[in-house]
Design a protein around this motif. Structure first.
Motif, short mmCIF file in Angstrom:
data_model
loop_
_atom_site.label_atom_id
_atom_site.label_comp_id
_atom_site.label_asym_id
_atom_site.label_seq_id
_atom_site.Cartn_x
_atom_site.Cartn_y
_atom_site.Cartn_z
N LEU A 189 63.28 108.76 135.83
CA LEU A 189 64.69 108.37 135.90
C LEU A 189 64.85 106.92 136.33
O LEU A 189 65.73 106.22 135.83
N ASP A 190 64.01 106.46 137.25
CA ASP A 190 64.08 105.06 137.67
C ASP A 190 63.69 104.09 136.56
O ASP A 190 64.18 102.96 136.51
N ALA A 191 62.82 104.54 135.65
CA ALA A 191 62.32 103.67 134.58
C ALA A 191 63.21 103.68 133.34
O ALA A 191 62.90 102.98 132.36
N LEU A 192 64.30 104.44 133.34
CA LEU A 192 65.18 104.48 132.17
C LEU A 192 65.76 103.09 131.87
O LEU A 192 65.97 102.30 132.79
N PRO A 193 66.05 102.80 130.61
CA PRO A 193 66.62 101.50 130.24
C PRO A 193 68.12 101.43 130.53
O PRO A 193 68.95 101.51 129.63
N TYR A 194 68.48 101.28 131.79
CA TYR A 194 69.89 101.33 132.20
C TYR A 194 70.74 100.24 131.57
O TYR A 194 71.94 100.39 131.44
N SER A 195 70.13 99.15 131.16
CA SER A 195 70.90 98.08 130.53
C SER A 195 71.21 98.38 129.06
O SER A 195 72.12 97.80 128.49
N ASN A 196 70.48 99.29 128.45
CA ASN A 196 70.74 99.72 127.08
C ASN A 196 71.52 101.04 127.16
O ASN A 196 70.94 102.12 127.25
N LEU A 197 72.84 100.94 127.16
CA LEU A 197 73.70 102.09 127.44
C LEU A 197 73.49 103.24 126.46
O LEU A 197 73.46 104.40 126.86
#
Length: 186
Positions: free
Chosen positions: A17-25
């Motif tokens: 979950l921490d490694a998810l691409p949060y900037s790519n919605l």
């Protein structure tokens, strides 16, 4: 994470979950949604599912502000990207709502002398809070609520009243009664 297999270890789930691409919605939303759906369909103990759901809540707390800003920045009715992101947001909270309800049902069906009420109350509160968020999002984004949403909300509140839990709350949040009233007034 393998899309066909859910990692049920909290430590490795937290790392994923921490490694998810949060900037790519779009991609982050898709991965979160796939993981939540898999979590709801993978047979496991209710307490283990509860722990993993709480990890997902942390990820949603990180992801949702940027998603909400992007959705509300443009007119949802006229922007295809905003409409797509709105549908992702509604699907995410619909999945959170259904998985919390499922976990609550599993906990309620398990009868034991050593079984505490607090985890059940917490699951009920999280179910109702996710329902409130889902109803709010659906209204703001002009998206329909999932079939059976109102029935489920009424049933959950009825359960709270029958068990005397309707005035219970999590730290710094509203009681079940207030959350239910907010859902009704949206």
């Amino acid at each position: 994470m393998d899309p066909k297999r859910l990692d049920t270890q909290p430590e490795s789930m937290a790392r994923w979950l921490d490694a998810l691409p949060y900037s790519n919605l779009e991609e982050c939303g898709r991965q979160l949604l796939d993981g939540l759906r898999l979590l709801g369909h993978t047979p496991m103990d209710a307490s283990a599912r509860h722990k993993l759901l709480k990890l997902y809540l942390g990820a949603l707390d990180r992801y949702f502000p940027a998603l909400e800003t992007e959705i509300l920045q443009d007119d949802v009715a006229s922007s295809a990207r905003s409409r797509q992101l709105a549908m992702v947001a509604v699907a995410l909270f619909a999945s959170v709502f259904s998985t919390f309800k499922q976990t609550l049902a599993e906990r309620l069906s398990k009868r034991s002398l050593l079984d505490r009420e607090q985890p059940k109350i917490e699951l009920l509160l999280y179910s109702m809070m996710s329902a409130r968020q889902l109803a709010n999002l659906s209204m703001r984004c002009y998206c329909p609520l999932p079939q059976g949403f109102w029935h489920d909300c009424h049933q959950l509140f009825r359960l709270a009243v029958e068990r005397g839990w309707h005035e219970r709350q999590l730290d710094n949040d509203d009681s079940l009664r207030v959350i239910y009233q907010q859902i009704l007034l949206l």
